[in-house]
Design a protein around this motif. Structure first.
Motif, PDB file in Angstrom:
ATOM      1  N   HIS A 126      -1.186  11.253  -3.353  1.00  0.00           N
ATOM      2  CA  HIS A 126      -0.318  10.102  -3.609  1.00  0.00           C
ATOM      3  C   HIS A 126       0.468  10.249  -4.914  1.00  0.00           C
ATOM      4  O   HIS A 126       1.370   9.461  -5.180  1.00  0.00           O
ATOM      5  CB  HIS A 126      -1.149   8.821  -3.692  1.00  0.00           C
ATOM      6  N   SER A 127       0.126  11.251  -5.705  1.00  0.00           N
ATOM      7  CA  SER A 127       0.717  11.364  -7.043  1.00  0.00           C
ATOM      8  C   SER A 127       2.037  12.121  -7.071  1.00  0.00           C
ATOM      9  O   SER A 127       2.818  12.000  -8.014  1.00  0.00           O
ATOM     10  CB  SER A 127      -0.267  12.070  -7.985  1.00  0.00           C
ATOM     11  N   GLY A 133      -5.612  -2.587  -7.061  1.00  0.00           N
ATOM     12  CA  GLY A 133      -4.198  -2.230  -7.076  1.00  0.00           C
ATOM     13  C   GLY A 133      -3.589  -2.311  -5.694  1.00  0.00           C
ATOM     14  O   GLY A 133      -4.265  -2.109  -4.682  1.00  0.00           O
ATOM     15  N   ILE A 134      -2.306  -2.628  -5.653  1.00  0.00           N
ATOM     16  CA  ILE A 134      -1.521  -2.547  -4.433  1.00  0.00           C
ATOM     17  C   ILE A 134      -0.494  -1.441  -4.659  1.00  0.00           C
ATOM     18  O   ILE A 134       0.304  -1.515  -5.605  1.00  0.00           O
ATOM     19  CB  ILE A 134      -0.802  -3.870  -4.101  1.00  0.00           C
ATOM     20  N   LEU A 135      -0.521  -0.396  -3.845  1.00  0.00           N
ATOM     21  CA  LEU A 135       0.375   0.734  -4.049  1.00  0.00           C
ATOM     22  C   LEU A 135       1.814   0.355  -3.735  1.00  0.00           C
ATOM     23  O   LEU A 135       2.097  -0.701  -3.167  1.00  0.00           O
ATOM     24  CB  LEU A 135      -0.062   1.926  -3.197  1.00  0.00           C
ATOM     25  N   GLY A 136       2.711   1.253  -4.115  1.00  0.00           N
ATOM     26  CA  GLY A 136       4.131   0.974  -3.962  1.00  0.00           C
ATOM     27  C   GLY A 136       4.564   0.711  -2.535  1.00  0.00           C
ATOM     28  O   GLY A 136       5.553   0.009  -2.305  1.00  0.00           O
ATOM     29  N   ASN A 137       3.825   1.223  -1.558  1.00  0.00           N
ATOM     30  CA  ASN A 137       4.184   0.963  -0.158  1.00  0.00           C
ATOM     31  C   ASN A 137       3.787  -0.437   0.302  1.00  0.00           C
ATOM     32  O   ASN A 137       4.138  -0.863   1.402  1.00  0.00           O
ATOM     33  CB  ASN A 137       3.562   2.007   0.770  1.00  0.00           C
ATOM     34  N   ASN A 192       1.436   6.082 -10.248  1.00  0.00           N
ATOM     35  CA  ASN A 192       2.154   7.155  -9.566  1.00  0.00           C
ATOM     36  C   ASN A 192       2.916   6.705  -8.326  1.00  0.00           C
ATOM     37  O   ASN A 192       3.759   7.446  -7.817  1.00  0.00           O
ATOM     38  CB  ASN A 192       1.178   8.282  -9.199  1.00  0.00           C
ATOM     39  N   THR A 193       2.628   5.506  -7.839  1.00  0.00           N
ATOM     40  CA  THR A 193       3.331   5.017  -6.655  1.00  0.00           C
ATOM     41  C   THR A 193       4.220   3.819  -6.941  1.00  0.00           C
ATOM     42  O   THR A 193       4.822   3.259  -6.017  1.00  0.00           O
ATOM     43  CB  THR A 193       2.325   4.619  -5.547  1.00  0.00           C
ATOM     44  N   GLY A 194       4.309   3.423  -8.208  1.00  0.00           N
ATOM     45  CA  GLY A 194       5.112   2.248  -8.545  1.00  0.00           C
ATOM     46  C   GLY A 194       4.486   0.961  -8.030  1.00  0.00           C
ATOM     47  O   GLY A 194       5.196   0.008  -7.686  1.00  0.00           O
ATOM     48  N   GLY A 195       3.160   0.916  -8.000  1.00  0.00           N
ATOM     49  CA  GLY A 195       2.453  -0.255  -7.492  1.00  0.00           C
ATOM     50  C   GLY A 195       2.141  -1.271  -8.569  1.00  0.00           C
ATOM     51  O   GLY A 195       2.658  -1.217  -9.687  1.00  0.00           O
TER      52      GLY A 195
END
Length: 383
Positions: A275-276, A78-82, A55-58
């Motif tokens: 976050h979704s 996981g590493i989130l998109g930020n 959901n965050t492009g991670g």
């Protein structure tokens, strides 16, 4: 037609993302012009890493760490998109499925690998960790995790305590002068849906110890060990943790995270849906239907489980919400009060559990097709 798909996983059979893909395929077969929003979710247990990274492009990564029995395991994180927030499922490093049933023994299992995962994401430069703590194989109060992070948990001879509940029973003092500043500086948000205290009849040992392999007399002994652990924390850190709600989560890992690392415990669904983008979709799009689901819906679903949270959000924005589930258990109808419109079991008739799980993909597809055909007819008649 504008539909949101926001399910939990069916543990052991369909991932949340897989559920979304199957139902999306059905929708587009019925209406090729439909708008579909796929929002795979989790509540802090299995699927949390996958849901948040999707959901965050991670990105999902792997690390070799120490498993609950001391053998090395490959764990995901996981590493989130930020790129500044990591997500960890402690079960990936210290979970019950990593220990064969005949070998389960919370007297010796450790959370050391969870600490190694935390060190890994700190080394990647992350400033925040979302940590799901469901499904633990341990009852060590997070002691193994803390040892991996550089805390010295010592016995009365000044030696490191051994792993597991047996270790915390020997704890005499806590030293933290060798802990890296990055460890105490990182923000940790714990996805936790239980309010159990650390000790007592509703504590970690009595409630969850038996499913981890502990016999009755061992449960009593482990409860005493955790009470001793809490006493040392109070003496050396000045914190009273034994009765704090959530301290008993994951075999007392909740207590270790709060007392040593200043972690904040929050309901898993609240963290993950934030976050979704799910609420933003419901607020800003003209959504016709929300579809959610989980493996079994029952009386426990209303206590912070994901479909109840999704239903409540749908109700807030006046959108009907239906659930596809593997099994409709006792008390499932209570979720209607949260805003759920209807529940459908995907299993077409009497089946063994193995049969149901092996064919879950096709059962979901067929059920979604039948239900959505009927829903589309009703929707058209209301125009």
């Amino acid at each position: 037609m504008n539909i949101v798909i926001a399910p939990d996983s069916f543990k052991g059979s369909i991932s949340a993302e897989g559920f979304c893909n199957i139902v999306e395929k059905t929708i587009l077969e019925l209406d090729k012009d439909a708008t579909v929003h796929k929002v795979p979710l989790a509540d802090g247990g299995e699927g949390t890493v996958e849901a948040l990274t999707y959901n965050t492009g991670g990105k999902i990564k792997e690390a070799t760490v120490t498993g609950p029995s001391g053998k090395t395991v490959v764990a995901q994180y996981g590493i989130l998109g930020n790129e500044s927030t990591a997500v960890i499922e402690m079960a990936s490093a210290s979970g019950l499925p990593l220990v064969p049933q005949a070998e389960r023994n919370p007297l010796i299992t450790t959370t050391y690998g969870t600490g190694e995962l935390i060190k890994t994401v700190i080394a990647e430069g992350c400033q925040e960790i979302i940590l799901g703590i469901g499904g633990s194989a341990t009852n060590d109060g997070g002691a193994g995790m803390l040892q991996a992070l550089g805390f010295n948990l010592l016995d009365d001879q000044g030696e490191d305590i051994p792993w597991g509940a047996k270790g915390i029973a020997k704890l005499a003092s806590i030293k933290k002068d060798q802990v890296a500043k990055e460890v105490t500086a990182i923000k940790i948000i714990v996805a936790c849906d239980v309010n159990n205290p650390l000790c007592g009849p509703n504590g970690a040992s009595f409630v969850y110890g038996p499913q981890k392999g502990a016999k009755h007399d061992e449960v009593i002994w482990m409860d005493q060990a955790l009470r001793h652990y809490a006493d040392i924390i109070q003496t050396d850190l000045g914190l009273m943790i034994a009765d704090t709600p959530g301290a008993g989560a994951a075999g007392g890992l909740g207590a270790g995270l709060m007392a040593f690392l200043g972690a904040e415990l929050r309901p898993g669904f609240d963290i993950i849906q934030a976050h979704s983008g799910l609420e933003e979709i419901l607020r800003n799009e003209k959504v016709d239907l929300v579809i959610t689901g989980e493996g079994e819906m029952n009386h426990q679903t209303i206590n912070g489980k994901l479909p109840a949270g999704v239903s409540a959000l749908a109700k807030k924005y006046g959108v009907p919400c239906i659930a596809f589930v593997g099994n409709i258990g006792d008390g499932a109808e209570m979720v209607y009060d949260c805003g759920l419109t209807s529940i459908f079991s995907i299993v077409p008739g009497p089946r063994t559990l193995d049969q149901a799980m092996a064919n879950a993909d096709s059962y979901l597809y067929e059920t979604a097709q039948r239900v959505l055909k009927l829903w589309m007819i009703g929707k058209d008649e209301l125009k």
